[in-house]
Design an enzyme around this catalytic site. Structure first.
Site, mmCIF file in Angstrom:
data_model
loop_
_atom_site.group_PDB
_atom_site.id
_atom_site.type_symbol
_atom_site.label_atom_id
_atom_site.label_comp_id
_atom_site.label_asym_id
_atom_site.label_seq_id
_atom_site.Cartn_x
_atom_site.Cartn_y
_atom_site.Cartn_z
ATOM 1 N N SER A 75 -12.183 15.694 -3.166
ATOM 2 C CA SER A 75 -11.197 16.511 -2.448
ATOM 3 C C SER A 75 -11.604 16.892 -1.033
ATOM 4 O O SER A 75 -10.822 17.548 -0.328
ATOM 5 C CB SER A 75 -10.879 17.785 -3.250
ATOM 6 N N LYS A 78 -9.170 15.986 1.581
ATOM 7 C CA LYS A 78 -8.096 16.888 1.978
ATOM 8 C C LYS A 78 -8.329 17.488 3.364
ATOM 9 O O LYS A 78 -7.384 17.966 4.000
ATOM 10 C CB LYS A 78 -7.948 18.021 0.952
ATOM 11 N N SER A 319 -6.794 23.440 -4.028
ATOM 12 C CA SER A 319 -7.062 21.996 -4.031
ATOM 13 C C SER A 319 -5.973 21.259 -4.793
ATOM 14 O O SER A 319 -6.233 20.443 -5.684
ATOM 15 C CB SER A 319 -8.439 21.690 -4.628
#
Length: 490
Positions: A75, A78, A319
């Protein structure tokens, strides 16, 4: 300021890897020594790791180890997607969902089709959909002499990102995406139903199974039994909305719940609107279809999402993978005229190139980091984090990052239970990342002297638990927060 008793500070520094000064002014460990010692932990033996720490003001490198090694970021991808979203779409960007028609209203009848047109809003709630039906009822409409047409043409029809694991498909974190989505959990999970199981009236009786939203086009197969203990399985066959719930539910157990993804999100949103129309006393004569709203159609109802600056809080702190994918497709639609992953990824690559990172030197295949095909380096991430500080929207983006040791899902986010009561608590703003054998943490922290630092830590291919690796990452960030990053940790 560090909120701790004076006697506790040396202990915190020792835990973080910083030696206190000994008798006679003996120097403590240098920052390099402290971080290198943590990196030599046996839990990382055989793993692939990279770390870089830089001065946030000058960009100078304070520490690095294999910082140019390409690694799977999970993640942490991101960070690229969210930065590009702010740069390409703008902090004030909003998704819009509308109910449109070319029809004419004659008394309580609407003569013509209605179109439910989406642009990818990941925050559309069943209550909002109910509000569309309420708006039609307020107009005096009681009969629609036409069809409900679902317009998801803003995006392509690909529901999953490249390289997503097939056996993740039923889990909320891997939900399919569409230009028509719905969400109803506090963490903004999109396109899922919550399946609730309660014990039956006696042992041996079937459990009681229900799901929400109740209007979702889901078929439940109840193969549960009430027994001594709870051991349930929830399965949905790909391409189907038939969910099989099996196993046992304890006789004295509380409700056992599971989020399960649904297939064909646009159709599910259409089913929610159908049910809402019925609930508000509105009949629909023509059934449901799919099609693009014609030019000149006028709005019967609609909902505009919160701005990106607020949506980013859910995206980064929680997330939320679905947010990453719809933002990627939205960027493709704006810059390439196509709401798909290739167009969105080109937009991200072009934007980060302007921040100093060559898009040919990393690989990004989705917006969330769920794919293991993504590859990026700690060096590249710190370059982006440095460049972000110069953007006019930096404060809003930075505010959306998780905060170490701060309670609350929408404040501390994924770091709310990490680095609690350490020197980094409340001072480290960073994005975490997790897959099996993958852990990452990148962001900002102030040193003990208030010097702002940028860091990126990525670990791949370890065999120990993710919790053990994250503890090492935390120790590194605590080291940066508790030490004088200029020279030594004292």
């Amino acid at each position: 300021m560090l909120k701790t008793a004076g006697w506790l500070l040396p202990a915190i520094m020792m835990l973080a890897g910083c030696s206190a000064s000994g008798p006679g002014g003996q120097r403590g460990q240098t920052l390099n020594e402290a971080l290198a010692a943590i990196g030599q932990n046996k839990a990382l033996a055989g793993a692939s790791s990279g770390i870089m720490v830089r001065d946030a003001a000058s960009g100078s490198v304070l520490y690095q180890a294999d910082a140019d090694r390409r690694l799977v970021p999970a993640s942490n991808m991101k960070l690229l997607t969210s930065l590009a979203a702010f740069g390409v779409l703008g902090a004030d960007y909003r998704f819009e969902t509308r109910v449109l028609t070319l029809g004419k209203q004659r008394g309580d009848r609407l003569l013509g089709d209605i179109y439910l047109q989406g642009s990818g809003d990941p925050s559309l709630h069943p209550d909002d959909i109910d509000g569309f039906a309420a708006a039609l009822a307020q107009r005096g409409i009681r009969h629609i002499r036409g069809r409900l047409m679902l317009d998801a043409s803003a995006f392509d029809n690909a529901p999953f990102g490249a390289g997503w694991s097939w056996d993740d498909e039923t889990f909320a974190f891997a939900a399919p995406v569409s230009a028509l989505n719905y969400a109803f959990t506090p963490g903004g999970d999109i396109n899922v139903v919550r399946v609730d199981v309660q014990p039956g009236s006696r042992q041996g009786a079937p459990g009681k199974v229900a799901f929400y939203p109740a209007a979702s086009p889901v078929e439940i197969v109840n193969d549960t039994t009430t027994g001594e203990t709870t051991a349930l399985a929830f399965e949905r066959r790909p391409g189907s909305n038939r969910i099989v719930v099996s196993g046992t539910i304890g006789m004295r157990a509380a409700t056992d719940s599971k989020l399960v993804t649904i297939d064909a999100p646009a159709k599910a949103v259409g089913a929610l609107l159908q049910a809402a129309l019925r609930a508000h006393g509105i009949t629909l004569s023509g059934g449901v279809g799919e099609g693009t709203a014609p030019a000149g159609a006028w709005a019967l109802a609609g909902k505009t999402s919160a701005p990106l600056s607020r949506l980013a809080v859910t995206f980064l702190k929680v997330s939320n993978n679905g947010y990453g994918e719809v933002l990627t497709k939205a960027m493709g639609r704006k810059t390439q005229g196509k709401g798909d992953w290739p167009g969105g990824l080109r937009a991200i690559g072009h934007f980060v190139q302007g921040l100093g990172v060559d898009p040919a030197a990393f690989r990004q295949v989705d917006g969330s980091g769920l794919s293991r095909m993504n590859q990026v380096t700690p060096h590249q991430l710190t370059t982006l984090l440095l460049a972000a500080r110069k953007q006019p929207w930096f404060a809003a983006w930075h505010n959306a990052l998780p905060v170490a040791g701060e309670p609350g899902l929408m404040v501390g986010g994924s770091l709310r239970n990490r680095m609690v009561k350490t020197a980094a608590a409340g001072r480290a703003y960073a994005k975490s990342g997790s897959l099996t054998g993958v852990s990452s943490l990148s962001g900002y922290v102030d040193s003990a002297t208030g010097r702002p630092l940028v860091f990126s830590i990525i670990n791949n291919n370890y065999l120990t638990s993710g919790a053990e690796i994250k503890a090492l990452e935390d120790r590194m960030v605590e080291t940066l927060a508790a030490c004088d990053a200029r020279v030594v940790c004292r």
